[in-house]
Design a protein around this motif. Structure first.
Motif, PDB file in Angstrom:
ATOM      1  N   PRO A  40       0.805  -1.229   0.000  1.00  0.00           N
ATOM      2  CA  PRO A  40       0.000   0.000   0.000  1.00  0.00           C
ATOM      3  C   PRO A  40       0.839   1.282   0.000  1.00  0.00           C
ATOM      4  O   PRO A  40       0.403   2.312  -0.494  1.00  0.00           O
ATOM      5  CB  PRO A  40      -0.830  -0.106   1.285  1.00  0.00           C
ATOM      6  N   LEU A  41       2.043   1.220   0.531  1.00  0.00           N
ATOM      7  CA  LEU A  41       2.888   2.410   0.582  1.00  0.00           C
ATOM      8  C   LEU A  41       3.490   2.755  -0.774  1.00  0.00           C
ATOM      9  O   LEU A  41       3.906   3.892  -1.001  1.00  0.00           O
ATOM     10  CB  LEU A  41       4.042   2.212   1.578  1.00  0.00           C
ATOM     11  N   LEU A  42       3.547   1.806  -1.677  1.00  0.00           N
ATOM     12  CA  LEU A  42       4.211   2.027  -2.957  1.00  0.00           C
ATOM     13  C   LEU A  42       3.498   3.051  -3.829  1.00  0.00           C
ATOM     14  O   LEU A  42       4.111   3.665  -4.693  1.00  0.00           O
ATOM     15  CB  LEU A  42       4.361   0.708  -3.719  1.00  0.00           C
ATOM     16  N   ASN A  43       2.210   3.252  -3.614  1.00  0.00           N
ATOM     17  CA  ASN A  43       1.444   4.207  -4.412  1.00  0.00           C
ATOM     18  C   ASN A  43       1.246   5.550  -3.725  1.00  0.00           C
ATOM     19  O   ASN A  43       0.581   6.418  -4.267  1.00  0.00           O
ATOM     20  CB  ASN A  43       0.078   3.614  -4.777  1.00  0.00           C
ATOM     21  N   GLU A  44       1.805   5.709  -2.547  1.00  0.00           N
ATOM     22  CA  GLU A  44       1.633   6.966  -1.815  1.00  0.00           C
ATOM     23  C   GLU A  44       2.664   7.991  -2.262  1.00  0.00           C
ATOM     24  O   GLU A  44       3.736   7.647  -2.749  1.00  0.00           O
ATOM     25  CB  GLU A  44       1.742   6.741  -0.305  1.00  0.00           C
ATOM     26  N   THR A  45       2.338   9.248  -2.058  1.00  0.00           N
ATOM     27  CA  THR A  45       3.238  10.316  -2.439  1.00  0.00           C
ATOM     28  C   THR A  45       4.174  10.671  -1.289  1.00  0.00           C
ATOM     29  O   THR A  45       3.912  10.333  -0.135  1.00  0.00           O
ATOM     30  CB  THR A  45       2.460  11.584  -2.849  1.00  0.00           C
ATOM     31  N   ARG A  46       5.219  11.354  -1.636  1.00  0.00           N
ATOM     32  CA  ARG A  46       6.183  11.805  -0.643  1.00  0.00           C
ATOM     33  C   ARG A  46       5.482  12.706   0.368  1.00  0.00           C
ATOM     34  O   ARG A  46       4.623  13.511   0.014  1.00  0.00           O
ATOM     35  CB  ARG A  46       7.277  12.587  -1.360  1.00  0.00           C
ATOM     36  N   GLY A  47       5.797  12.556   1.621  1.00  0.00           N
ATOM     37  CA  GLY A  47       5.191  13.368   2.666  1.00  0.00           C
ATOM     38  C   GLY A  47       4.122  12.645   3.451  1.00  0.00           C
ATOM     39  O   GLY A  47       3.666  13.117   4.476  1.00  0.00           O
ATOM     40  N   CYS A  48       3.734  11.481   3.002  1.00  0.00           N
ATOM     41  CA  CYS A  48       2.747  10.652   3.682  1.00  0.00           C
ATOM     42  C   CYS A  48       3.281  10.306   5.090  1.00  0.00           C
ATOM     43  O   CYS A  48       4.462  10.034   5.257  1.00  0.00           O
ATOM     44  CB  CYS A  48       2.547   9.409   2.821  1.00  0.00           C
ATOM     45  N   ILE A  49       2.415  10.346   6.095  1.00  0.00           N
ATOM     46  CA  ILE A  49       2.833  10.013   7.463  1.00  0.00           C
ATOM     47  C   ILE A  49       2.510   8.550   7.722  1.00  0.00           C
ATOM     48  O   ILE A  49       1.382   8.108   7.544  1.00  0.00           O
ATOM     49  CB  ILE A  49       2.148  10.926   8.488  1.00  0.00           C
ATOM     50  N   ILE A  70      -0.973   6.864   8.333  1.00  0.00           N
ATOM     51  CA  ILE A  70      -1.701   7.691   9.291  1.00  0.00           C
ATOM     52  C   ILE A  70      -2.343   8.883   8.589  1.00  0.00           C
ATOM     53  O   ILE A  70      -3.484   9.237   8.852  1.00  0.00           O
ATOM     54  CB  ILE A  70      -0.761   8.177  10.410  1.00  0.00           C
ATOM     55  N   LYS A  71      -1.576   9.496   7.678  1.00  0.00           N
ATOM     56  CA  LYS A  71      -2.097  10.653   6.954  1.00  0.00           C
ATOM     57  C   LYS A  71      -1.533  10.656   5.547  1.00  0.00           C
ATOM     58  O   LYS A  71      -0.327  10.551   5.364  1.00  0.00           O
ATOM     59  CB  LYS A  71      -1.709  11.951   7.667  1.00  0.00           C
ATOM     60  N   LYS A  72      -2.428  10.755   4.567  1.00  0.00           N
ATOM     61  CA  LYS A  72      -1.999  10.827   3.173  1.00  0.00           C
ATOM     62  C   LYS A  72      -1.690  12.268   2.815  1.00  0.00           C
ATOM     63  O   LYS A  72      -2.269  13.196   3.378  1.00  0.00           O
ATOM     64  CB  LYS A  72      -3.077  10.280   2.241  1.00  0.00           C
ATOM     65  N   PHE A  73      -0.776  12.420   1.887  1.00  0.00           N
ATOM     66  CA  PHE A  73      -0.406  13.751   1.409  1.00  0.00           C
ATOM     67  C   PHE A  73      -0.619  13.770  -0.086  1.00  0.00           C
ATOM     68  O   PHE A  73       0.045  13.052  -0.822  1.00  0.00           O
ATOM     69  CB  PHE A  73       1.063  14.027   1.745  1.00  0.00           C
TER      70      PHE A  73
END
Length: 83
Positions: A40-49, A70-73
């Motif tokens: 799931p983390l592979l599709n998140e953007t930089r800055g995600c908590i 915890i928080k998407k950016f």
């Protein structure tokens, strides 16, 4: 995140994190049993908590951690033309 091809087939990913100015890293390999935790983390953007991480040694994050977003950016991209 950096994506690399594995010499054993498939892909592996270097995932980088930062807390209080200190940098941490881990690797996720799609052929390992714990990959479903990291996918799931592979599709998140930089800055995600991200929470649920634990270190094995120094700045190396345990691949068997249970990462939780915890928080998407969300990054909005737009084009600006200067004259």
């Amino acid at each position: 995140m950096q994506e690399r091809k594995s010499k054993h087939g498939g892909k592996f990913y270097y995932l980088f994190f930062e807390k209080d100015g200190k940098k941490y890293k881990t690797m996720a390999y799609e052929k390992l049993r714990n990959f479903h935790k990291w996918k799931p983390l592979l599709n998140e953007t930089r800055g995600c908590i991200v929470g649920g991480l634990r270190c094995v040694k120094g700045t190396l994050i345990d691949g068997n951690s249970n990462p939780v977003i915890i928080k998407k950016f969300n990054v909005n991209q737009f084009k600006i033309d200067f004259e």
